[in-house]
Design an enzyme around this catalytic site. Structure first.
Site, PDB file in Angstrom:
ATOM      1  CG  MET A 277      37.954  36.954  42.228  1.00  0.00           C
ATOM      2  SD  MET A 277      38.052  35.709  40.909  1.00  0.00           S
ATOM      3  CE  MET A 277      36.352  35.119  40.855  1.00  0.00           C
ATOM      4  CD  GLU A 278      32.861  36.548  49.952  1.00  0.00           C
ATOM      5  OE1 GLU A 278      32.897  35.948  51.044  1.00  0.00           O
ATOM      6  OE2 GLU A 278      32.034  36.287  49.062  1.00  0.00           O
TER       7      GLU A 278
ATOM      8  CB  CYS B  86      32.231  44.350  46.468  1.00  0.00           C
ATOM      9  SG  CYS B  86      31.274  42.812  46.600  1.00  0.00           S
TER      10      CYS B  86
ATOM     11  N   GLY C  84      39.850  44.402  34.470  1.00  0.00           N
ATOM     12  CA  GLY C  84      38.646  44.083  33.717  1.00  0.00           C
ATOM     13  C   GLY C  84      38.909  43.594  32.313  1.00  0.00           C
ATOM     14  CD  GLU C  85      35.567  41.273  29.811  1.00  0.00           C
ATOM     15  OE1 GLU C  85      35.791  40.558  28.820  1.00  0.00           O
ATOM     16  OE2 GLU C  85      34.845  40.908  30.769  1.00  0.00           O
TER      17      GLU C  85
ATOM     18  CB  CYS D 211      39.687  38.959  39.455  1.00  0.00           C
ATOM     19  SG  CYS D 211      40.348  40.453  40.230  1.00  0.00           S
ATOM     20  NE  ARG D 212      34.961  38.180  35.827  1.00  0.00           N
ATOM     21  CZ  ARG D 212      34.311  38.457  34.697  1.00  0.00           C
ATOM     22  NH1 ARG D 212      33.338  37.655  34.284  1.00  0.00           N
ATOM     23  NH2 ARG D 212      34.624  39.518  33.974  1.00  0.00           N
TER      24      ARG D 212
END
Length: 323
Positions: free
Chosen positions: A8-9, A98, A201-202, A224-225
């Site tokens: 995650m930039e 990205c 993802g998710e 990630c998030r």
């Protein structure tokens, strides 16, 4: 199964990787992207984004770290992949996913999803240039707008002999909308292609991870998030641990102050911790209250003092609860 801490930039830097790999059983990490243009980058750029290169390409707790490159010129991507390998990178990851507007406007990241032939050239150049024992992987989305484009994109990566592929199961146009997740495409990719896959993802909890594995047929997951929403998400997804309780999150926030002050970004700490709160608030309602107490503070010391006071209040309140 494997669980990978993704890139995650501007968020998941080496200090955050250090802390999160201490408390999770991640199989490996991927750095923020190293932006490649038309030159061979100096060593200090790689060391700045991946100081783990000076520790055998591992975090202090021993978790391997891949260096991620982002660019569109096959020659210079390969030259910089060679340099990362010479500096000791555990692996090279290539960013074709990205969605950031500035990156896409300069023909990087997800912009290449519109040009599978160029993806092929970049991956092949890097794979041919880097010693065979160092894995070269790629990260993509399903396409720019049409998820059906994923098959041509994946074929380009596979034909270029990448060792592994992470698929974020949304298009660039889908952004980060939950409604746009399309795990079933990863299953179709798996059935058509022999390249090892990582699903992304998710995945926010254990149930999501199991559902993703069931739908995709892939037992390697990248988070990630969610790794910032729930700090021990790696263990939640991999081992069905309970989410870290709030009082432990507060302790972790205080540990993070020590990381930042000790590291090279102490002056950025006020912004960094507020940035982290933007993620924590999704999983911990209490984060809103604490953020309200910190939001106007701009120096490290007052923030640390307030965190200590808040933690003491939590401990005092817990001590008064009936046994």
């Amino acid at each position: 199964m494997r669980v990978i801490l993704g890139p995650m930039e501007g968020v998941l830097d080496h200090l955050m990787r250090d802390m999160l790999t201490q408390i999770n059983d991640y199989d490996f990490c991927v750095t923020e992207f190293v932006r490649v243009v038309n030159l061979l980058l100096p060593d200090h750029v790689f060391y700045r984004l991946c100081p783990e290169l000076q520790q055998g390409s591992k975090t202090p707790s021993g978790v391997p770290v891949k260096v991620q490159l982002l660019g569109q010129d096959p020659h210079w991507m390969a030259e910089n992949a060679i340099r990362a390998a010479e500096l000791g990178a555990y692996g090279i990851d290539l960013n074709f996913g990205c969605p950031a507007k500035m990156v896409n406007q300069s023909k990087g990241g997800a912009a290449l999803l519109q040009h599978p032939e160029l993806i092929y050239q970049v991956v092949k150049a890097c794979r041919d240039a880097v010693p065979a024992h160092i894995p070269v992987s790629a990260k993509i989305r399903l396409g720019w707008e049409d998820p059906e484009d994923c098959f041509e994109i994946v074929d380009a990566v596979a034909q270029a002999k990448a060792d592994e592929l992470t698929v974020h199961a949304r298009t660039k146009a889908g952004g980060y909308k939950a409604s746009e997740i399309k795990w079933h495409y990863i299953d179709q990719i798996r059935q058509k292609c022999s390249i090892p896959l990582i699903a992304n993802g998710e995945v926010w909890n254990y149930a999501d991870g199991q559902a993703c594995i069931q739908t995709t047929g892939v037992d390697s997951l990248m988070v990630c998030r969610g790794a910032l929403n729930v700090p021990n998400l790696g263990n939640v997804v991999k081992h069905n641990h309970a989410a870290m309780p709030w009082h432990e999150v507060v302790d972790l926030l205080l540990r993070y102050t020590q990381f930042e002050v000790r590291g090279d970004k102490g002056k950025y700490y006020p912004n960094r911790i507020k940035q982290w709160f933007a993620y924590l608030r999704h999983a911990y309602p209490q984060a809103n209250e604490l953020f309200g107490e910190l939001r106007t503070l701009t120096q490290v010391e007052p923030i640390v003092d307030q965190l200590h006071r808040y933690r003491d209040q939590l401990h005092h309140a817990a001590a008064e609860l009936p046994v």
